[in-house]
Motif scaffolding. Structure first.
Motif, PDB file in Angstrom:
ATOM      1  N   LEU A 169       6.675  -5.733  -7.293  1.00  0.00           N
ATOM      2  CA  LEU A 169       5.494  -6.010  -6.787  1.00  0.00           C
ATOM      3  C   LEU A 169       5.110  -4.741  -5.827  1.00  0.00           C
ATOM      4  O   LEU A 169       3.931  -4.903  -4.958  1.00  0.00           O
ATOM      5  N   GLU A 170       5.844  -3.819  -5.507  1.00  0.00           N
ATOM      6  CA  GLU A 170       5.630  -2.880  -4.491  1.00  0.00           C
ATOM      7  C   GLU A 170       4.458  -1.983  -4.666  1.00  0.00           C
ATOM      8  O   GLU A 170       3.869  -2.072  -3.774  1.00  0.00           O
ATOM      9  N   ALA A 171       4.118  -1.668  -6.016  1.00  0.00           N
ATOM     10  CA  ALA A 171       2.739  -1.003  -6.110  1.00  0.00           C
ATOM     11  C   ALA A 171       1.614  -1.815  -5.741  1.00  0.00           C
ATOM     12  O   ALA A 171       0.783  -1.305  -5.443  1.00  0.00           O
ATOM     13  N   GLN A 172       1.595  -3.155  -6.104  1.00  0.00           N
ATOM     14  CA  GLN A 172       0.641  -4.004  -5.771  1.00  0.00           C
ATOM     15  C   GLN A 172       0.350  -4.263  -4.158  1.00  0.00           C
ATOM     16  O   GLN A 172      -0.683  -4.338  -3.796  1.00  0.00           O
ATOM     17  N   ILE A 173       1.565  -4.318  -3.604  1.00  0.00           N
ATOM     18  CA  ILE A 173       1.572  -4.575  -2.192  1.00  0.00           C
ATOM     19  C   ILE A 173       0.901  -3.521  -1.473  1.00  0.00           C
ATOM     20  O   ILE A 173       0.268  -3.583  -0.499  1.00  0.00           O
ATOM     21  N   ASP A 174       1.372  -2.174  -1.879  1.00  0.00           N
ATOM     22  CA  ASP A 174       0.940  -0.935  -1.297  1.00  0.00           C
ATOM     23  C   ASP A 174      -0.510  -0.957  -1.513  1.00  0.00           C
ATOM     24  O   ASP A 174      -1.435  -0.376  -0.422  1.00  0.00           O
ATOM     25  N   ASP A 175      -1.123  -1.173  -2.576  1.00  0.00           N
ATOM     26  CA  ASP A 175      -2.537  -1.099  -2.898  1.00  0.00           C
ATOM     27  C   ASP A 175      -3.280  -2.186  -2.069  1.00  0.00           C
ATOM     28  O   ASP A 175      -4.298  -1.888  -1.417  1.00  0.00           O
ATOM     29  N   PHE A 176      -2.634  -3.405  -2.112  1.00  0.00           N
ATOM     30  CA  PHE A 176      -3.355  -4.564  -1.057  1.00  0.00           C
ATOM     31  C   PHE A 176      -3.611  -4.076   0.316  1.00  0.00           C
ATOM     32  O   PHE A 176      -4.464  -4.004   0.996  1.00  0.00           O
ATOM     33  N   ASN A 177      -2.242  -3.724   0.703  1.00  0.00           N
ATOM     34  CA  ASN A 177      -2.100  -3.121   2.316  1.00  0.00           C
ATOM     35  C   ASN A 177      -3.191  -1.989   2.606  1.00  0.00           C
ATOM     36  O   ASN A 177      -3.587  -2.238   3.889  1.00  0.00           O
ATOM     37  N   SER A 178      -3.346  -1.427   1.804  1.00  0.00           N
ATOM     38  CA  SER A 178      -4.350  -0.120   2.010  1.00  0.00           C
ATOM     39  C   SER A 178      -5.584  -0.426   2.325  1.00  0.00           C
ATOM     40  O   SER A 178      -6.170  -0.036   3.183  1.00  0.00           O
ATOM     41  N   TRP A 179      -6.293  -1.165   1.558  1.00  0.00           N
ATOM     42  CA  TRP A 179      -7.764  -1.399   1.585  1.00  0.00           C
ATOM     43  C   TRP A 179      -7.581  -2.740   2.807  1.00  0.00           C
ATOM     44  O   TRP A 179      -8.528  -2.782   3.393  1.00  0.00           O
ATOM     45  N   VAL A 180      -6.712  -3.438   2.693  1.00  0.00           N
ATOM     46  CA  VAL A 180      -6.734  -4.512   4.097  1.00  0.00           C
ATOM     47  C   VAL A 180      -6.546  -3.935   5.297  1.00  0.00           C
ATOM     48  O   VAL A 180      -7.448  -4.363   6.211  1.00  0.00           O
ATOM     49  N   TYR A 181      -5.857  -3.030   5.560  1.00  0.00           N
ATOM     50  CA  TYR A 181      -5.846  -2.283   6.719  1.00  0.00           C
ATOM     51  C   TYR A 181      -6.889  -1.380   6.977  1.00  0.00           C
ATOM     52  O   TYR A 181      -7.312  -1.788   8.147  1.00  0.00           O
ATOM     53  N   SER A 184       4.459   0.054  13.183  1.00  0.00           N
ATOM     54  CA  SER A 184       4.573  -1.361  12.849  1.00  0.00           C
ATOM     55  C   SER A 184       4.974  -1.233  11.212  1.00  0.00           C
ATOM     56  O   SER A 184       5.788  -2.156  10.777  1.00  0.00           O
ATOM     57  N   SER A 185       4.037  -0.739  10.502  1.00  0.00           N
ATOM     58  CA  SER A 185       4.228  -0.623   9.036  1.00  0.00           C
ATOM     59  C   SER A 185       5.655  -0.194   8.640  1.00  0.00           C
ATOM     60  O   SER A 185       6.228  -0.634   7.640  1.00  0.00           O
ATOM     61  N   GLU A 186       6.024   0.748   9.289  1.00  0.00           N
ATOM     62  CA  GLU A 186       7.619   1.186   9.237  1.00  0.00           C
ATOM     63  C   GLU A 186       8.404   0.497   9.742  1.00  0.00           C
ATOM     64  O   GLU A 186       9.616   0.236   9.058  1.00  0.00           O
ATOM     65  N   ILE A 187       8.363  -0.218  10.889  1.00  0.00           N
ATOM     66  CA  ILE A 187       9.553  -0.934  11.440  1.00  0.00           C
ATOM     67  C   ILE A 187       9.616  -2.129  10.462  1.00  0.00           C
ATOM     68  O   ILE A 187      10.923  -2.545  10.329  1.00  0.00           O
ATOM     69  N   ILE A 188       8.399  -2.894  10.026  1.00  0.00           N
ATOM     70  CA  ILE A 188       8.719  -3.978   9.093  1.00  0.00           C
ATOM     71  C   ILE A 188       9.386  -3.512   7.600  1.00  0.00           C
ATOM     72  O   ILE A 188      10.356  -4.366   7.127  1.00  0.00           O
ATOM     73  N   THR A 238       4.990 -12.258   0.570  1.00  0.00           N
ATOM     74  CA  THR A 238       5.361 -10.775   0.718  1.00  0.00           C
ATOM     75  C   THR A 238       4.748 -10.184   2.036  1.00  0.00           C
ATOM     76  O   THR A 238       4.163 -10.685   2.698  1.00  0.00           O
ATOM     77  N   GLU A 239       5.239  -8.706   2.214  1.00  0.00           N
ATOM     78  CA  GLU A 239       4.671  -8.134   3.321  1.00  0.00           C
ATOM     79  C   GLU A 239       3.231  -8.237   3.480  1.00  0.00           C
ATOM     80  O   GLU A 239       2.564  -8.326   4.322  1.00  0.00           O
ATOM     81  N   ALA A 240       2.473  -8.288   2.118  1.00  0.00           N
ATOM     82  CA  ALA A 240       1.143  -8.231   2.379  1.00  0.00           C
ATOM     83  C   ALA A 240       0.743  -9.648   3.085  1.00  0.00           C
ATOM     84  O   ALA A 240      -0.344  -9.540   3.481  1.00  0.00           O
ATOM     85  N   ASP A 241       0.985 -10.754   2.896  1.00  0.00           N
ATOM     86  CA  ASP A 241       0.886 -11.857   3.471  1.00  0.00           C
ATOM     87  C   ASP A 241       0.888 -11.781   5.048  1.00  0.00           C
ATOM     88  O   ASP A 241       0.092 -12.066   5.917  1.00  0.00           O
ATOM     89  N   ILE A 242       2.246 -11.040   5.411  1.00  0.00           N
ATOM     90  CA  ILE A 242       2.336 -10.832   6.951  1.00  0.00           C
ATOM     91  C   ILE A 242       1.066 -10.047   7.526  1.00  0.00           C
ATOM     92  O   ILE A 242       0.770 -10.226   8.688  1.00  0.00           O
TER      93      ILE A 242
END
Length: 370
Positions: A204-216, A174-178, A284-288
């Motif tokens: 914002l990509e670096a911040q999004i990737d960091d946020f996604n990592s620990w949220v996931y 899913s992370s790659e599909i989006i 952003t993707e982080a919200d989704i």
């Protein structure tokens, strides 16, 4: 009945790694952008599949990439579709519909707290319980996996991004599909408004990737690690970790909202909400990725996965405001959220957790208004 998830010897939940990891681009030797070539297979109950539906809608791709929805009840053979041979005669009419449906089904009733007692696990309500598989007449998601790889031996998961031309799975992560859907690959098929939507802007990509990592790891998958734990000490550790990281999100959103009130004043709530997001001041993707867990938290994860230190609505005022803002102010979130599918799937499919299959009616309402 076989187990529907994997655990290690210490009783900890283990998530399966996705098998199909291709992309779509003009440069790709096989999978090139085209209108009507690709198809999404999703579950409205599944938070991972839900990500793809939200992104598909936000990017204006509902008429470019079609969609089929599996039944909310996951049995020992996996996800299934409705058998359209038994239900309708006009196959062209419902095939056309899937190119225009944001959620892929008649979805998003505002309050699903009606009685579930009369709804059977084998219910066959077309466009309510599920859709069909319109291309091959398949009855199961597993049929798509075997068509792609006859020797496939892992679990049959959703979402699936399918190529109708080569008749194979392009990607089931899913992370790659989006990211594929958010890319510029399909820009030629959408209007200027949707071309401008960028859910992973470069700044914002670096911040999004960091946020996604620990949220996931701690929230998206954390609720599953708590809910599917088969030893008490594992559960207690995992559930504490979920709420530790919800506290972290609450602090981030609380600080953001305080800054927005300073910027716009406490009386201009709508302006504050227009910039009230997890990363940066835009959607952003982080919200989704966080939304699909939080929207399920009070209806399912509190009781079913025993994540019951508190609920979102009772214990996290800023997360609660954030999730309601997304749901009520953005059609892509509201129109792809089906509380009936969510409640029925978890409580009827996970028989090791809920052997009697009774679906709780609460909370009431499913989501509160802003």
């Amino acid at each position: 009945m076989s187990k529907q998830w994997a655990t290690s010897k210490n009783g900890a939940f283990q998530r399966q790694v996705s098998s199909f990891r291709e992309t779509i681009s003009k440069q790709h030797p096989i999978y090139k952008p085209a209108k009507g070539r690709y198809w999404l297979y999703v579950s409205l109950a599944c938070p991972w599949a839900h990500r793809t539906l939200i992104t598909r809608d936000l990017k204006g791709l509902s008429s470019v990439i079609g969609c089929s929805v599996v039944h909310w009840h996951l049995d020992e053979k996996g996800w299934r579709f409705l058998d359209m041979e038994k239900l309708v005669e006009d196959k062209e009419s419902f095939l056309e519909h899937w190119h225009d449906a944001a959620g892929g089904i008649e979805t998003a009733r505002e309050d699903a707290s009606r009685s579930f007692a009369a709804i059977k696990n084998d219910s066959q309500r077309f466009m309510v319980d599920a859709s069909n598989e319109p291309h091959y007449g398949y009855k199961r998601i597993s049929d798509l996996y075997y068509k792609s790889e006859p020797q496939y031996s892992a679990r049959f998961t959703v979402p699936i991004l399918w190529d109708l031309e080569t008749q194979t799975i392009v990607n089931n992560e899913s992370s790659e599909i989006i990211r594929i859907l958010n890319s510029s690959a399909f820009d030629e098929f959408v209007d200027d408004k949707h071309k401008k939507v960028d859910l992973v802007p470069e700044h914002l990509e670096a911040q999004i990737d960091d946020f996604n990592s620990w949220v996931y790891n701690n929230i998206n998958n954390g609720v599953y690690k708590a809910g599917f734990a088969e030893k008490a000490d594992v559960y207690e550790s995992e559930v504490a970790n979920v709420f530790e990281h919800l506290d972290k999100v609450e602090k981030i959103l609380g600080d953001k909202y305080a800054a927005l009130e300073d910027k716009y004043g406490k009386d201009d709530r709508q302006k504050a909400l227009s910039e009230f997001f997890t990363v940066g001041e835009q959607l952003t993707e982080a919200d989704i990725r966080l939304y699909t867990t939080i929207i399920r938290f009070d209806p399912v994860y509190v009781q079913h996965f025993k994540c019951n230190f508190t609920s979102i609505r009772a214990g996290y005022p800023f997360i609660h405001l954030w999730v309601r803002n997304l749901y009520w102010n953005y059609d892509a979130f509201r129109h792809t959220t089906d509380f009936d599918h969510i409640k029925l799937h978890y409580t009827r499919s996970h028989t090791r957790i809920n052997p009697l299959g009774i679906t709780p009616l609460g909370p009431k309402p499913d989501i509160r208004h802003l």
